[in-house]
Design a protein around this motif. Structure first.
Motif, PDB file in Angstrom:
ATOM      1  N   PRO A  94      12.637   1.293  -9.177  1.00  0.00           N
ATOM      2  CA  PRO A  94      13.262   2.317  -8.322  1.00  0.00           C
ATOM      3  C   PRO A  94      12.273   3.041  -7.412  1.00  0.00           C
ATOM      4  CG  PRO A  94      14.135   2.450 -10.557  1.00  0.00           C
ATOM      5  CD  PRO A  94      12.960   1.508 -10.607  1.00  0.00           C
ATOM      6  N   ARG A  95      10.991   3.017  -7.766  1.00  0.00           N
ATOM      7  CA  ARG A  95      10.003   3.723  -6.949  1.00  0.00           C
ATOM      8  C   ARG A  95       9.281   2.798  -5.964  1.00  0.00           C
ATOM      9  NH1 ARG A  95       6.171   7.654 -10.172  1.00  0.00           N
ATOM     10  NH2 ARG A  95       5.955   8.447  -8.032  1.00  0.00           N
ATOM     11  N   VAL A  96       9.700   1.553  -5.898  1.00  0.00           N
ATOM     12  CA  VAL A  96       9.101   0.633  -4.922  1.00  0.00           C
ATOM     13  C   VAL A  96       9.477   1.075  -3.513  1.00  0.00           C
ATOM     14  CG1 VAL A  96       9.235  -1.699  -3.968  1.00  0.00           C
ATOM     15  CG2 VAL A  96       8.945  -1.374  -6.430  1.00  0.00           C
ATOM     16  N   ARG A  97       8.481   1.220  -2.682  1.00  0.00           N
ATOM     17  CA  ARG A  97       8.675   1.517  -1.260  1.00  0.00           C
ATOM     18  C   ARG A  97       7.642   0.684  -0.497  1.00  0.00           C
ATOM     19  NH1 ARG A  97      12.464   2.450   2.300  1.00  0.00           N
ATOM     20  NH2 ARG A  97      11.815   3.777   4.052  1.00  0.00           N
ATOM     21  N   VAL A  98       8.081  -0.408   0.060  1.00  0.00           N
ATOM     22  CA  VAL A  98       7.158  -1.374   0.655  1.00  0.00           C
ATOM     23  C   VAL A  98       6.576  -0.826   1.949  1.00  0.00           C
ATOM     24  CG1 VAL A  98       6.926  -3.688   1.610  1.00  0.00           C
ATOM     25  CG2 VAL A  98       8.425  -3.300  -0.371  1.00  0.00           C
ATOM     26  N   GLN A  99       5.257  -0.869   2.035  1.00  0.00           N
ATOM     27  CA  GLN A  99       4.552  -0.581   3.287  1.00  0.00           C
ATOM     28  C   GLN A  99       4.083  -1.900   3.863  1.00  0.00           C
ATOM     29  OE1 GLN A  99       1.479   2.265   2.195  1.00  0.00           O
ATOM     30  NE2 GLN A  99       2.824   3.977   2.666  1.00  0.00           N
ATOM     31  N   TRP A 100       4.344  -2.117   5.121  1.00  0.00           N
ATOM     32  CA  TRP A 100       4.075  -3.416   5.721  1.00  0.00           C
ATOM     33  C   TRP A 100       3.756  -3.274   7.202  1.00  0.00           C
ATOM     34  CZ3 TRP A 100       7.726  -5.519   9.311  1.00  0.00           C
ATOM     35  CH2 TRP A 100       8.890  -4.757   9.473  1.00  0.00           C
ATOM     36  N   GLU A 101       3.233  -4.347   7.737  1.00  0.00           N
ATOM     37  CA  GLU A 101       2.888  -4.411   9.153  1.00  0.00           C
ATOM     38  C   GLU A 101       3.502  -5.677   9.736  1.00  0.00           C
ATOM     39  OE1 GLU A 101      -1.110  -4.419  12.022  1.00  0.00           O
ATOM     40  OE2 GLU A 101      -1.273  -4.799   9.871  1.00  0.00           O
ATOM     41  N   ARG A 102       4.132  -5.535  10.883  1.00  0.00           N
ATOM     42  CA  ARG A 102       4.731  -6.692  11.535  1.00  0.00           C
ATOM     43  C   ARG A 102       3.648  -7.537  12.206  1.00  0.00           C
ATOM     44  NH1 ARG A 102       9.897  -7.089  12.976  1.00  0.00           N
ATOM     45  NH2 ARG A 102      10.129  -4.816  12.983  1.00  0.00           N
ATOM     46  N   MET A 103       3.651  -8.833  11.912  1.00  0.00           N
ATOM     47  CA  MET A 103       2.717  -9.757  12.537  1.00  0.00           C
ATOM     48  C   MET A 103       3.319 -10.330  13.824  1.00  0.00           C
ATOM     49  SD  MET A 103      -0.108 -10.058  10.671  1.00  0.00           S
ATOM     50  CE  MET A 103       0.037  -8.262  10.761  1.00  0.00           C
ATOM     51  N   SER A 104       2.472 -10.552  14.789  1.00  0.00           N
ATOM     52  CA  SER A 104       2.914 -11.166  16.043  1.00  0.00           C
ATOM     53  C   SER A 104       2.885 -12.688  15.919  1.00  0.00           C
ATOM     54  CB  SER A 104       2.005 -10.729  17.197  1.00  0.00           C
ATOM     55  OG  SER A 104       2.340 -11.418  18.392  1.00  0.00           O
TER      56      SER A 104
END
Length: 293
Positions: A94-104
Motif C-alpha cells: 500500500p505504500r508503494v509510490r513509484v518514482q520514474w523517469e520517461r526515456m526518449s
C-alpha cells in the motif's frame, strides 16, 4: 534527473490494472545463440533479468503512473519477480509510490552513437581507447567510453547532452559497456554496437509514418524508486537499472512486434485495437552485486 510521481488527473479504472505473467515469452536477443554468450562474457548472469506480462486494460501516457504503482503492488507480479529477480523487495504494497523517469526513443539509428568516435573515445578502426584507471562511485573507469558516460568532470562528458543521455539507445549501450560482475570486456566496440542494436529492436515496437520515418510506439519508464513500500536493488550503485516498457498497440509480446526498420509489419499497427486487447509489458532489471571491472 526529473523524477515523475504523478502525471495527470485522469483516474485509472476503479478496479486497478490487472497483470498476467508470461513465463514462456521468448526474446530475440536474450537467450539467443548470437547474443547470450556475449551477455554472459560481459558478466550479465543472475544479476540481470527480463520478464514479460500482459496488462488487461489499455495504457496511455496519462495512466502510466497509475499502471506502474499497480504493477509493483500486484501479488501475482511480485511472486513472478521473486522468481526471476530476487533483488526487488516489496514489504508494504500500500505504500508503494513509484518514482520514474520517461526515456526518449527518438534515436532510432546507431549513428546516434557516432559521438563517441567524434569525442575521440573510439578509434577509426573501432578500437576502444584506454586510459589510466580511476574509480568513480566505486566503478572503474579504464577507457574513454566509460569516461564519456560517467565522468561529469571530464571535458568528454559534453559529447552527449543531458537530453541525449535520456535516449533509451544510449542507456542500453551504457549498460553493456559497464557490464556486470566478472566482466570480460571487449577491446573493440563492434560487438557492443551489435548487441545494443539487437536489444533495442527486441524491446521496442515501431511503425512507419506516412512520410516513411520510424516512429517508436513503446513507452519506456526508468524506475528509480518504489517509495516507502519497497526497494529495487540490494544496494545502491550507478550501474543499477530497472525499466518497464509498455507496447500500447500490439496484441502479443513477440507475435506481431515490428522490428525497427521493418515497415511491412509496422504498417499493421494502426489497425489493431488497444482498447480490447491485452497490452504487452516488459521489465528489464539489472543490479551488479560486486565490483565491476
Amino acid at each position: 534527473p526529473l523524477l515523475i510521481e504523478e502525471l495527470n488527473e485522469e483516474a485509472p479504472p476503479e478496479e486497478g490494472f490487472r497483470f498476467h505473467w508470461m513465463p514462456d515469452a521468448r526474446f530475440g536477443s536474450f537467450g539467443s545463440d548470437k547474443v547470450q554468450p556475449l551477455l554472459d562474457k560481459w558478466g550479465f548472469g543472475p544479476d540481470m533479468a527480463m520478464c514479460s506480462f500482459r496488462v488487461e486494460q489499455p495504457v496511455t501516457p496519462d495512466t502510466l503512473q497509475a499502471m506502474l504503482d499497480d504493477f509493483f503492488k500486484d501479488r501475482g507480479v511480485l511472486a513472478a519477480l521473486a522468481q526471476v529477480t530476487p533483488g526487488i523487495r516489496v514489504l508494504n504494497p500500500p505504500r508503494v509510490r513509484v518514482q520514474w523517469e520517461r526515456m526518449s526513443t527518438k534515436a532510432v539509428s546507431m549513428s546516434f552513437l557516432n559521438k563517441f568516435e567524434e569525442a575521440g573515445a573510439i578509434g577509426k578502426s573501432g578500437h576502444i581507447r584506454g586510459r589510466i584507471e580511476e574509480e568513480v562511485e566505486g566503478v572503474p573507469i579504464n577507457n574513454l567510453i566509460r569516461e564519456v558516460i560517467l565522468c561529469e568532470e571530464s571535458e568528454l562528458y559534453d559529447a552527449f547532452s543531458e537530453q541525449d543521455r535520456k535516449e533509451f539507445l544510449f542507456r542500453i549501450f551504457s549498460h553493456l559497456i559497464f557490464g556486470g560482475a566478472s566482466n570480460q570486456w571487449e577491446d573493440h566496440v563492434e560487438e557492443y554496437f551489435r548487441v545494443t542494436k539487437e536489444v533495442y529492436k527486441d524491446l521496442l515496437s515501431a511503425r512507419r509514418t506516412d512520410t516513411g520515418d520510424v516512429d517508436v510506439v513503446s513507452h519506456v519508464a526508468s524506475i528509480r524508486s518504489l517509495g516507502a513500500g519497497g526497494q529495487l536493488f540490494p544496494k545502491e550503485s550507478p550501474l543499477n537499472f530497472c525499466y518497464v516498457i509498455v507496447d500500447p498497440l500490439m496484441r502479443h509480446v513477440r507475435g506481431g512486434t515490428s522490428a525497427i526498420g521493418h515497415s511491412g509489419e509496422a504498417a499493421l499497427l494502426p489497425h489493431m485495437s488497444a482498447s480490447c486487447s491485452p497490452v504487452p509489458l516488459c521489465m528489464f532489471h539489472g543490479a551488479p552485486l560486486r565490483r565491476v571491472r
